[in-house]
Design a protein around this motif. Structure first.
Motif, mmCIF file in Angstrom:
data_model
loop_
_atom_site.group_PDB
_atom_site.id
_atom_site.type_symbol
_atom_site.label_atom_id
_atom_site.label_comp_id
_atom_site.label_asym_id
_atom_site.label_seq_id
_atom_site.Cartn_x
_atom_site.Cartn_y
_atom_site.Cartn_z
ATOM 1 N N LEU A 7 15.823 -6.664 4.256
ATOM 2 C CA LEU A 7 14.404 -6.524 3.976
ATOM 3 C C LEU A 7 13.647 -7.164 5.046
ATOM 4 O O LEU A 7 14.285 -7.737 6.112
ATOM 5 C CB LEU A 7 14.263 -6.998 2.408
ATOM 6 N N ASN A 8 12.419 -7.236 5.230
ATOM 7 C CA ASN A 8 11.532 -7.913 5.998
ATOM 8 C C ASN A 8 10.642 -8.831 5.471
ATOM 9 O O ASN A 8 10.399 -8.784 4.044
ATOM 10 C CB ASN A 8 10.953 -7.044 7.106
ATOM 11 N N GLY A 9 9.890 -9.495 5.946
ATOM 12 C CA GLY A 9 9.014 -10.607 5.173
ATOM 13 C C GLY A 9 7.612 -9.721 4.706
ATOM 14 O O GLY A 9 7.024 -10.667 3.962
ATOM 15 N N LYS A 10 7.478 -8.453 4.661
ATOM 16 C CA LYS A 10 6.566 -8.064 4.001
ATOM 17 C C LYS A 10 7.097 -7.448 2.498
ATOM 18 O O LYS A 10 6.288 -7.131 1.749
ATOM 19 C CB LYS A 10 6.159 -6.543 4.689
ATOM 20 N N ASP A 11 8.476 -7.589 2.525
ATOM 21 C CA ASP A 11 9.081 -7.182 1.042
ATOM 22 C C ASP A 11 8.882 -8.621 0.323
ATOM 23 O O ASP A 11 9.147 -9.504 0.572
ATOM 24 C CB ASP A 11 10.155 -6.823 1.158
ATOM 25 N N ALA A 12 8.631 -8.503 -0.895
ATOM 26 C CA ALA A 12 8.162 -9.345 -1.917
ATOM 27 C C ALA A 12 9.388 -10.412 -2.204
ATOM 28 O O ALA A 12 9.063 -11.730 -1.886
ATOM 29 C CB ALA A 12 7.751 -8.718 -3.327
ATOM 30 N N SER A 65 3.008 -14.982 8.795
ATOM 31 C CA SER A 65 1.808 -14.332 9.114
ATOM 32 C C SER A 65 0.944 -13.714 7.892
ATOM 33 O O SER A 65 -0.188 -13.931 8.258
ATOM 34 C CB SER A 65 2.408 -13.253 9.972
ATOM 35 N N GLU A 66 1.766 -13.157 7.042
ATOM 36 C CA GLU A 66 0.684 -12.543 5.974
ATOM 37 C C GLU A 66 0.200 -13.548 5.162
ATOM 38 O O GLU A 66 -0.833 -13.574 4.697
ATOM 39 C CB GLU A 66 1.712 -11.770 5.294
ATOM 40 N N ALA A 67 0.844 -14.684 4.957
ATOM 41 C CA ALA A 67 0.287 -15.675 4.144
ATOM 42 C C ALA A 67 -0.878 -16.478 4.684
ATOM 43 O O ALA A 67 -1.964 -16.757 4.191
ATOM 44 C CB ALA A 67 1.380 -16.583 3.620
ATOM 45 N N LEU A 68 -0.703 -16.838 5.944
ATOM 46 C CA LEU A 68 -1.846 -17.342 6.804
ATOM 47 C C LEU A 68 -2.924 -16.471 6.778
ATOM 48 O O LEU A 68 -4.113 -16.818 6.774
ATOM 49 C CB LEU A 68 -1.430 -17.605 8.254
ATOM 50 N N ALA A 69 -2.782 -15.077 6.923
ATOM 51 C CA ALA A 69 -3.804 -14.171 7.010
ATOM 52 C C ALA A 69 -4.546 -14.360 5.724
ATOM 53 O O ALA A 69 -5.994 -14.175 5.722
ATOM 54 C CB ALA A 69 -3.430 -12.802 7.460
ATOM 55 N N SER A 115 -6.608 -9.513 11.180
ATOM 56 C CA SER A 115 -5.735 -8.410 11.211
ATOM 57 C C SER A 115 -4.487 -9.012 11.616
ATOM 58 O O SER A 115 -4.101 -10.012 12.110
ATOM 59 C CB SER A 115 -6.132 -7.279 12.372
ATOM 60 N N VAL A 116 -3.301 -8.233 11.136
ATOM 61 C CA VAL A 116 -2.017 -8.856 11.191
ATOM 62 C C VAL A 116 -1.176 -7.678 11.739
ATOM 63 O O VAL A 116 -1.367 -6.451 11.491
ATOM 64 C CB VAL A 116 -1.435 -9.156 9.688
ATOM 65 N N SER A 117 -0.299 -7.946 12.520
ATOM 66 C CA SER A 117 0.933 -7.039 13.244
ATOM 67 C C SER A 117 2.130 -7.686 13.192
ATOM 68 O O SER A 117 2.023 -9.130 13.360
ATOM 69 C CB SER A 117 0.543 -6.415 14.422
ATOM 70 N N ALA A 118 3.141 -7.171 13.503
ATOM 71 C CA ALA A 118 4.644 -7.628 13.698
ATOM 72 C C ALA A 118 5.386 -6.958 14.625
ATOM 73 O O ALA A 118 5.534 -5.856 14.760
ATOM 74 C CB ALA A 118 5.610 -7.228 12.506
ATOM 75 N N ARG A 119 5.646 -7.892 15.727
ATOM 76 C CA ARG A 119 5.937 -7.149 16.980
ATOM 77 C C ARG A 119 7.275 -6.821 17.045
ATOM 78 O O ARG A 119 7.898 -5.845 17.755
ATOM 79 C CB ARG A 119 6.089 -8.414 18.112
ATOM 80 N N GLU A 120 8.217 -7.477 16.129
ATOM 81 C CA GLU A 120 9.686 -7.167 16.193
ATOM 82 C C GLU A 120 10.195 -6.324 14.934
ATOM 83 O O GLU A 120 11.428 -6.005 14.976
ATOM 84 C CB GLU A 120 10.408 -8.262 16.356
ATOM 85 N N LEU A 121 9.209 -5.597 14.066
ATOM 86 C CA LEU A 121 9.976 -5.031 12.866
ATOM 87 C C LEU A 121 10.550 -3.665 13.170
ATOM 88 O O LEU A 121 11.329 -3.137 12.414
ATOM 89 C CB LEU A 121 8.653 -4.565 11.961
ATOM 90 N N ASP A 122 10.333 -3.245 14.479
ATOM 91 C CA ASP A 122 11.062 -1.915 14.729
ATOM 92 C C ASP A 122 12.510 -2.321 15.246
ATOM 93 O O ASP A 122 13.547 -1.214 15.686
ATOM 94 C CB ASP A 122 10.434 -0.947 15.673
ATOM 95 N N ARG A 123 12.820 -3.443 15.390
ATOM 96 C CA ARG A 123 14.033 -3.849 15.964
ATOM 97 C C ARG A 123 15.249 -4.142 14.752
ATOM 98 O O ARG A 123 14.676 -4.661 13.771
ATOM 99 C CB ARG A 123 14.096 -5.128 16.945
ATOM 100 N N LYS A 124 16.345 -3.732 14.722
ATOM 101 C CA LYS A 124 17.446 -4.010 13.898
ATOM 102 C C LYS A 124 18.636 -4.382 14.555
ATOM 103 O O LYS A 124 19.668 -3.883 14.471
ATOM 104 C CB LYS A 124 17.562 -2.445 13.149
ATOM 105 N N GLU A 125 18.431 -5.774 15.120
ATOM 106 C CA GLU A 125 19.837 -6.110 15.679
ATOM 107 C C GLU A 125 20.174 -7.362 14.898
ATOM 108 O O GLU A 125 19.515 -7.773 14.262
ATOM 109 C CB GLU A 125 19.387 -6.556 17.388
ATOM 110 N N ALA A 126 21.539 -7.824 15.272
ATOM 111 C CA ALA A 126 21.923 -8.831 14.534
ATOM 112 C C ALA A 126 21.116 -10.210 15.202
ATOM 113 O O ALA A 126 20.808 -10.230 16.479
ATOM 114 C CB ALA A 126 23.347 -8.991 14.790
#
Length: 311
Positions: A224-229, A284-288, A299-310
């Protein structure tokens, strides 16, 4: 619809009705004394989202408005810098303003002025002649322009004397006049990133939240990522998360208030963790959300969300 006419007479096609400009379209005329800051004012107004045209002849204003309102460009605010190099300036300008009024377009006039002594120093510092100087003295051109502009200054909606203003102070006055004053004039962008992919170079603030437990090591949260509850709840409930947000929110609010006074209206905040997937995204979402509660545009964006590396 087909029009009819008596027998033996030609049928005349009905002329289409003139279409009114899109509702809410605005026009601003940027004018005033040469050397008083028209060019800088135009740049500041462009930064506020206006479409700016420099040195537009008044005769072209109405066709320009027609073109912009007829196209799906999404542009609803046009600003035009107009000067007095044409002797027909006022006749054309008055007719143009009347036409825009008939079309229902909201029109405002911004007039920039400065003392003659200040204008002389500014022209001498850049070593350029006054537009109306011709072969005479600099002061002659300034006086002629002031006489030509006298009536226009009286009908201006906004008049700013730039004699004792720096370019930043002029921008601040323009923001106050057009967008209001205070921290709500500052736009904030927050983006998350991963330190392993490099520290961003375009951020005004960089925060490191690697002190928080990493959800990557929790099997049910790893994909999951930080946008998931579940991840957000895990991160925000960690020891130190709330205290960090409280302190950072206060610091950013103080800085944004100062930025608004110093003519800085765009702020970028970067929040980083190891891989930019979990902790930094959730924080980031919480601070926004907290900054929006102050009335700020965030406005909020996530630079690395398209990366799926260990990690």
């Amino acid at each position: 619809m087909t029009s009819t006419a008596p027998m033996g007479q030609p049928t005349l096609a009905k002329e289409p009705e003139a279409t009114a400009p899109a509702e809410g379209f605005e026009v601003m005329l940027i004018t005033g004394m040469s050397g008083a800051g028209r060019s800088h004012a135009a740049h500041s107004i462009e930064d506020m989202g206006w479409y700016v045209v420099d040195n537009m002849p008044p005769q072209l204003m109405v066709p320009m408005v027609d073109m912009m309102t007829a196209s799906p460009s999404g542009v609803h605010r046009l600003a035009a810098v107009i000067d007095v190099r044409s002797r027909d300036y006022f006749a054309d300008l008055s007719a143009m303003l009347s036409h825009l009024d008939d079309l229902g377009v909201k029109t405002r006039i911004l007039f920039l002025d400065a003392d003659d002594e200040v204008l002389i120093k500014r022209f001498e510092s850049v070593r350029r002649p006054h537009p109306l100087q011709r072969n005479g003295r600099l002061i002659d051109g300034i006086r002629e322009e002031r006489a030509l502009l006298e009536n226009l200054e009286e009908r201006a909606d906004i008049v700013i004397d730039t004699s004792h203003l720096s370019i930043h102070q002029l921008s601040t006055k323009l923001y106050n006049a057009l967008m209001g004053s205070g921290p709500t004039t500052v736009s904030v962008h927050i983006f998350s990133f991963g330190f392993k992919y490099g520290i961003p170079i375009d951020a005004d603030f960089v925060a490191d939240v690697r002190f928080l437990p990493n959800p990557f090591w929790v099997p049910r949260l790893r994909e999951l990522n930080g946008k998931d509850a579940p991840v957000s709840e895990y991160v925000l409930s960690s020891d130190g998360a709330t205290e960090f947000l409280d302190a950072y929110e206060k610091a950013i609010a103080i800085a944004v208030n100062g930025y608004a006074q110093e003519d800085k209206h765009y702020v970028t905040i970067a929040i980083g963790c190891t891989g930019g997937q979990h902790r930094s995204v959730a924080m980031s979402e919480a601070l926004a959300e907290r900054l929006r509660a102050h009335g700020l545009s965030v406005s909020v964006s996530a630079r690395e969300l398209d990366r799926k590396e260990a990690q």
